[in-house]
Every structure is written in structure tokens, then in C-alpha cells.
Design an enzyme around this catalytic site. Structure first.
Site, PDB file in Angstrom:
ATOM      1  N   TYR A 170       7.574  12.495  -4.409  1.00 40.35           N
ATOM      2  CA  TYR A 170       7.154  12.888  -5.763  1.00 40.35           C
ATOM      3  C   TYR A 170       7.504  14.320  -6.161  1.00 40.35           C
ATOM      4  O   TYR A 170       7.130  14.769  -7.228  1.00 40.35           O
ATOM      5  CB  TYR A 170       5.647  12.656  -5.932  1.00 40.35           C
ATOM      6  CG  TYR A 170       4.782  13.254  -4.829  1.00 40.35           C
ATOM      7  CD1 TYR A 170       4.509  14.609  -4.789  1.00 40.35           C
ATOM      8  CD2 TYR A 170       4.248  12.444  -3.823  1.00 40.35           C
ATOM      9  CE1 TYR A 170       3.719  15.149  -3.789  1.00 40.35           C
ATOM     10  CE2 TYR A 170       3.461  12.975  -2.816  1.00 40.35           C
ATOM     11  CZ  TYR A 170       3.194  14.321  -2.802  1.00 40.35           C
ATOM     12  OH  TYR A 170       2.425  14.861  -1.810  1.00 40.35           O
ATOM     13  N   ARG A 176       1.487  24.472  -1.861  1.00 46.02           N
ATOM     14  CA  ARG A 176       1.348  23.627  -0.666  1.00 46.02           C
ATOM     15  C   ARG A 176       2.746  23.305  -0.145  1.00 46.02           C
ATOM     16  O   ARG A 176       3.411  22.404  -0.644  1.00 46.02           O
ATOM     17  CB  ARG A 176       0.611  22.333  -1.048  1.00 46.02           C
ATOM     18  CG  ARG A 176       0.061  21.548   0.137  1.00 46.02           C
ATOM     19  CD  ARG A 176      -0.371  20.151  -0.298  1.00 46.02           C
ATOM     20  NE  ARG A 176       0.778  19.277  -0.447  1.00 46.02           N
ATOM     21  CZ  ARG A 176       0.836  18.214  -1.258  1.00 46.02           C
ATOM     22  NH1 ARG A 176      -0.188  17.898  -2.009  1.00 46.02           N
ATOM     23  NH2 ARG A 176       1.932  17.475  -1.340  1.00 46.02           N
ATOM     24  N   HIS A 232       0.561  16.608   1.659  1.00 44.43           N
ATOM     25  CA  HIS A 232      -0.903  16.696   1.472  1.00 44.43           C
ATOM     26  C   HIS A 232      -1.605  16.581   2.826  1.00 44.43           C
ATOM     27  O   HIS A 232      -2.438  17.404   3.189  1.00 44.43           O
ATOM     28  CB  HIS A 232      -1.376  15.598   0.517  1.00 44.43           C
ATOM     29  CG  HIS A 232      -2.856  15.383   0.538  1.00 44.43           C
ATOM     30  ND1 HIS A 232      -3.747  16.352   0.137  1.00 44.43           N
ATOM     31  CD2 HIS A 232      -3.603  14.320   0.939  1.00 44.43           C
ATOM     32  CE1 HIS A 232      -4.979  15.887   0.286  1.00 44.43           C
ATOM     33  NE2 HIS A 232      -4.922  14.665   0.776  1.00 44.43           N
TER      34      HIS A 232
END
Ligand SMILES: [Mg+2]
Lengths: 326, 363
Positions: B274, B261, B265
Site C-alpha cells: 500500500y 514508520r 505495521h
């Protein structure tokens, strides 16, 4: 014509519809060879084969989600939860998909499914086998919540639920599965959904109930009659969408109302009916509305369960309280 | 002790990140030898990326709600969509736009749904019209695919249901439930785990102790494979094999497509919180478009001129879609009620009338 029990009426309705509509399928745990733990699907697999009467893996979410998929792709799927206490893993699929599919897709896809479950207490069963949890479904938009209270209504309402183009949660009062028999012609005649059934006419007080408690309410009406009190008994049958008019008309006549259900009191479906009466019928009321319900506790294990379930005595007492106000 | 059962997980890759064939030319699957077809797939991967870039720009300028980017997933998604037949059914989660565009979903519909209007899920074009809409509750769509597959089997139709799920979704019971019933009943299902390494902020390493996600299929008794999800030839080949098995009555399969990815998100997320920049840069070097373009150019099937012309065409296409979306009038307030049931119940009709009265007062 044969006299049949409520559970036999369920079987009769399933068999009728499966014989007349190839798109009807039944799925659940033990529904096949074993005919269901209560025998609701007895003999169906022999008649309609192992795919249309499918023994699923032991996972309620699988049963519910597979049902959504079947129904969205043109089948009329009837899922069985073995007990209402095991329906919780199904709720994500029922609430998030079955009830929403039509709205989400503006009618492109829909879920003409029935989620059946034996419901309620009073059969001396283990924990998680005796719950009344209809209120967990009654504020889910897009769902019908239906509870039959006699063999004839089980047959007619289940046929209607299967034929309905939208999802129905069909809760079967297991305490009266085999309580008595009545004549139920296997004529494929459905009964109307979304209407209350007035089971007894009366003029002094209205008893509003559903499911197994219909029996206690009718008995309470008999007792009240001995004291010269005329009680009207309404079986709500379809909790949502609610036919409030029938209840309002009755209360306009009697001026008094007792709502009876075995689920816990707080935020039970009785609260909705009481609120509607306060909102829309306050000036017809001669006395405060009373509720006779399960307590706000877990239903006890079976040594005490009959102390928990609304009794004829409690219903009569509540009716008398409303009558004491003039 | 003796061995009760033995398993291994195969890995499939044809094109490496540099656009070089890993094996021999002659071993390429038939579709990959058809360069016109490969160009078509490449073009859709490019248009998917242009679409995605446009979506994020719309969101950043306040013209779209929360949007889940598909940046980096183009090979996986187009590989899935292009292998399916029209009569098959697709049950996506919420970012498989490459597959959906292939099946006729229009960019304006994607914008409409994520722009706060249910009509975006009312896909107008076949075959998408009989597909499921976006499913936000994770992995729940896998069971819809299993149910569809059961419907096909009961009716004796030679159709296959395909679902996609993420690395995070593969932790959910609904994913296992779907492949488990499909294994037990030999259902025509293909379940694709698009492993993009992240479930919002939770990395693949702590999603599960399983060495591969593909091996989860073994517990359901299904054939399974891990493929390079950035290599469209590998994804497409694994899909074709799985679809063939399903269509010929041999039952369900699982595919793990390993990708990354590259974006956040969703537009509501900030992945810098993160994960390390270096990890993302490493992954970017393995992204799916560049390698396919390099390979097509080495075959003289593609060049800069074609690239420029196609990008211009995509821009025009997306501008047209964006305009159509922006011109869409809000639904009448009655739309809140009108799709709740097939027929409006009386009790709900009263609430509808209240809202209509209120709305007419406001205007
Ligand atoms: Mg992921």
C-alpha cells in the site's frame, strides 16, 4: 434505627466507605451537585468534595477508562453509568482492561473498581432506560457481576464490591429503588459476595432469580403456598462467579426448578444455570427446568413493558408445570 | 462578524535531517548543551534499534510471535522516556520500546510478552514497574493516563501521567475523552501523538481532515505543539515544557511528534502492498539516528570507534537478553487461572482442577 429504601442504602454504603477510606472516589455524569439522576450520590459531594465525587464530561468511555486508570494507580474508583442502556461505550474499558489488567500483568497491576448502573425495566422510562443486560458481562472472565435485591443486600453487597480487589459490575434494580423500606444499620458490615441467598426455604420447587424479579418470585411463592406448594426462593445476587452449590443443593431437595429473569431468554444467564443443572443435577430433577424470562425481543416502550417482564402469574404457571410432572 | 477565538500551531525543530542546527547554539535547551547527556540519549536510540532488529530476526526465525517494529521512532520514544521522572507513569500503546527501555523495561520482557507469555508485562524494574503494560486496543490507554493523573491530583502528588497514541489513535474517542477530561479538570497529563504517517495501510491524509493532529488539543482547551519527531532535542524539549506545566499544576498538554514508520505495521503486515518505495526512501533520509550522530560528531562527542564499540556492547546485551528469553520455561498450566482474580473463586477452582488432572495425564 432508620428505615431506608434500596437507593438510600446505596447512598449509605457509598458515604460509609468514603468516610472510612480516603482512596474511595465516585465519578460519573451528574453525580456531584445533582446527586445523580436517581440521587444515589446525594450529598456526597458536599461531604467529600468535587474531586472525590467528580462530575465527569458526558462520555461513558471516559468515565470507564478514567476509572481503570484511577484504580490501577491505587484508588478505589466507583463509576456510575446513568442507565444500563448507556453502559455499552464502557464495555471496551471494562472487558479489555478492568477485567484483564491483573491477568495481563501477572498481578502487578489490578483494577479494584465498581461499575454501578441502574438496571432493568418497569419504571415507564424512555427507550434505552429499561434494559436487562447482565448476561453481556457474565461471560467476561475476571469480572464479578452483582445484583442486589433489597436495601440490606444493596448496602452489604456494595460495601463488599468496593472492598473487593477486583472489578465488579454492580447492577441496581431501579424498579425497586424506592419500593419499600427496611432497617439497614450503617455499621459498615459487608455481605459476602460469590454466594446465593436463600430467601425462603421450600421443599417442592426451587425458584432461582436475581434483581427486581426477587419480589415477583416471593409473591409467586406466597400464591403457591395457598395451594399447599412449598417453593424455595434463591436470590443469586452474585451471578459470576456463580455459587452453583446452593442452587444444586436446593434442587437436590425439591427436584424442580424455575429460573426467572427479565433479560431475553436466549443465552440469558438462566441458560447457564439450566445447562449446569442438566450437566450436574440431571438425576435429581423430577421435571424439566423451566425459564420465565423476557422475550427474545427488545423490551417494549412502557405501555407494553409489564407484558414483557416476568409476572407472578407466569412464574406460578411455570412452577405448576414442573409440578404436573411426577 | 467578529472573531470568537484565534489559534495557531507552533512547530519545533532544532536539528534538521542533515544534522545541522536550525537555530543558534545558545538557544539550545540546557539538556542539549550537556553533550554527555546527549551521547547517553544517542546510545539508547542505537540500542533501541539494535533491539528492534533483533526482535524482527527472532520473529522471522519463528522464535517470536507478532511484533510491532519501532524502526524510525527512536527519537520520539527516547525523547518521551528520558524527559519523564521516575515517579511519573507511562501508558504506552505497543511499540514505544525506546521510552520503555529508558524506564527499565528489559528486552527479555518485551520478547516474553510478544513471545506468548504474560509474564513479559510483569516489568521487574522500577520505574517501569508502576507503568501500564502494552495496550493493544487503540487509544484506550489515554484514559488510563487521565485516570492516573486524576489519582495524582486527588492525592496531591507532584507526578505526571504520560500517554502515547498514534496518528490513527488520534481519531478515536478515547484520545479525545482523555484530553477533554484532562482539560476540564486541569489534570497532570501529557498526551503525545506519535504521528508516523500510517495506521496500518491508511495514510495520514485520509485519517482526518485536520491540518495538524496537534490542533486536536485546541478542542480540549489544551496547549499544544507540533515537533519534528525525528529530532530528539525537539521532542525532549516539548516534553520537558509539558511535564513542567503538569507538575506545577498548570494542567495537561498535547504534543504531536511527526515521524515516519519505516517498517511494516507489524511482522504480520507487508507495507509494500500500500505504499511507494520512494516515499519510504525519502523518509529514511530524515531518520533520527543519522542526524544526531552527525551533530555529535561535529561536536567531537562521538566517532566511528565509539560507534563500533557501542554496537558491539549492544549486540552482547541483546544476545544475553535473547538467551534469557529463550531459556524461559513455559508457565505451568495453572497460570491460565491464577491471575484472573485476586483469590481463585470456587467455581473456577474446579475448572483449574480439571485442567491440572488433564495435564498430568498428558505428561
Ligand atoms: Mg500510525
Amino acid at each position: 434505627m432508620a428505615q431506608i429504601t434500596l437507593i438510600e442504602a446505596v447512598t449509605q454504603a457509598l458515604a460509609y466507605e468514603m468516610a472510612h477510606d480516603d482512596s474511595v472516589v465516585v465519578l460519573g455524569e451528574d453525580v456531584g451537585v445533582n446527586g445523580g439522576v436517581f440521587r444515589a450520590t446525594q450529598g456526597l459531594q458536599e461531604k467529600f468534595g468535587p474531586l472525590r465525587v467528580l462530575d465527569t464530561p458526558l462520555d461513558e468511555a471516559t468515565i470507564a477508562g478514567t476509572t481503570v486508570g484511577l484504580a490501577a494507580q491505587g484508588m478505589k474508583a466507583i463509576a456510575e453509568a446513568q442507565f444500563e442502556g448507556f453502559i455499552y461505550p464502557m464495555m471496551e474499558q471494562i472487558n479489555c482492561h478492568a477485567a484483564r489488567m491483573r491477568n495481563r500483568t501477572r498481578g502487578r497491576l489490578s483494577v479494584p473498581a465498581v461499575f454501578r448502573a441502574p438496571w432493568g425495566g418497569g419504571i415507564r422510562a424512555p427507550e434505552h432506560h429499561s434494559e436487562a443486560n447482565e448476561h453481556l458481562f457474565t461471560n467476561v472472565p475476571g469480572l464479578r457481576v452483582v445484583l442486589p435485591s433489597s436495601p440490606a443486600r444493596a448496602y452489604g453487597l456494595l460495601l463488599a464490591a468496593i472492598r473487593d480487589p477486583d472489578p465488579v459490575v454492580f447492577l441496581e434494580p431501579k424498579r425497586i429503588y424506592r419500593q419499600y423500606k427496611e432497617e439497614v444499620p450503617d455499621d459498615g458490615e459487608a455481605l459476602p459476595l460469590d454466594v446465593c441467598y436463600v430467601l425462603r426455604d421450600g421443599t417442592d420447587v426451587t425458584l432461582v432469580t436475581w434483581g427486581a424479579q426477587v419480589k415477583e418470585c416471593l409473591e409467586a411463592a406466597d400464591e403457591l403456598a395457598e395451594d399447599g406448594i412449598s417453593a424455595e426462593v434463591i436470590d443469586v445476587a452474585t451471578l459470576t462467579p456463580l455459587d452453583f452449590d446452593t442452587i444444586a443443593e436446593s434442587v437436590a431437595k425439591t427436584g424442580r426448578c424455575v429460573i426467572v429473569h427479565e433479560a431475553p431468554k436466549t443465552a440469558g444467564f438462566g441458560a447457564e444455570i439450566a445447562a449446569r443443572l442438566a450437566e450436574e443435577c440431571l438425576f435429581d430433577l423430577l421435571a424439566p427446568v423451566h425459564r420465565v424470562t423476557g422475550y427474545d425481543t427488545h423490551i417494549p416502550l412502557f405501555r407494553l413493558e409489564m407484558k414483557y417482564l416476568p409476572s407472578v402469574e407466569r412464574i406460578v404457571e411455570a412452577a405448576n408445570k414442573t409440578l404436573a410432572v411426577s | 462578524m467578529s472573531i470568537a477565538a484565534k489559534f495557531e500551531i507552533n512547530y519545533l525543530q532544532y536539528l534538521d535531517p542533515a544534522g545541522q542546527l536550525v537555530g543558534k547554539e545558545k538557544d539550545l535547551p540546557a539538556f542539549a548543551k550537556d553533550l554527555d547527556h546527549m551521547v547517553k540519549l544517542y546510545k539508547l536510540m542505537v540500542s533501541t534499534r539494535v533491539f528492534d532488529t533483533k526482535s524482527i530476526a527472532l520473529q522471522r526465525t519463528g522464535k517470536l510471535g507478532t511484533y510491532a517494529s519501532c524502526l524510525g521512532h527512536e527519537a520520539a520514544h527516547v525523547g518521551i522516556g528520558s524527559a519523564m521522572k521516575d515517579e511519573d507513569v507511562f501508558a504506552p500503546s505497543y511499540r514505544e520500546y525506546g521510552a520503555q527501555l529508558y524506564r527499565g523495561v528489559q528486552p527479555r520482557e518485551v520478547y516474553t510478552y510478544w513471545g506468548g507469555d504474560e509474564r513479559g508485562s510483569d516489568y521487574q524494574n522500577e520505574p517501569a514497574r508502576h507503568d501500564f503494560a502494552w495496550s493493544v486496543p487503540i487509544a484506550t490507554q489515554c484514559l488510563h493516563a487521565a485516570g492516573s493523573a486524576l489519582a495524582f491530583k486527588i492525592r496531591g502528588e507532584k507526578r505526571v501521567a504520560v500517554c502515547t497514541v498514534g496518528d490513527g489513535g488520534s481519531s478515536k474517542g478515547d484520545f479525545y475523552g482523555a484530553i477533554n477530561i484532562a482539560g476540564a479538570q486541569k489534570l497532570p497529563l501529557v498526551a503525545v501523538i506519535v504521528n508516523n504517517q500510517w495506521a496500518i495501510s491508511v495514510p495520514r491524509s485520509i485519517q482526518t481532515g485536520a491540518e495538524t493532529l496537534a490542533q486536536k488539543a485546541l478542542a480540549a482547551g489544551l496547549p499544544t505543539i507540533q515537533v519534528d519527531g525525528n529530532d530528539i532535542i525537539a521532542v525532549r524539549k516539548a516534553m520537558e515544557d509539558a511535564l513542567d506545566r503538569a507538575r506545577t499544576g498548570e494542567g495537561a498538554s498535547v504534543i504531536e511528534a511527526v515521524t515516519y514508520r519505516l517498517g511494516d505495521h507489524t511482522t504480520a503486515d507487508d507495507a509494500r502492498r500500500y505504499r511507494e518505495k520512494e516515499e519510504v526512501e525519502d523518509a529514511r533520509a530524515k531518520e533520527p539516528l543519522k542526524r544526531l550522530r552527525t551533530w555529535l560528531e561535529s561536536k567531537k562527542a562521538w566517532d566511528q570507534k565509539k560507534e563500533d564499540a557501542w554496537l558491539t556492547e549492544c549486540d552482547e546485551w541483546m544476545d544475553n537478553e535473547v538467551n534469557a528469553y529463550l531459556e524461559t520455561k513455559t508457565q505451568p498450566v495453572t497460570a491460565i487461572f491464577d491471575y484472573t482474580f485476586a483469590e481463585l473463586p470456587e467455581d473456577l477452582a474446579r475448572q483449574r482442577a480439571e485442567v491440572v488432572a488433564l495435564d498430568s495425564k498428558e505428561h
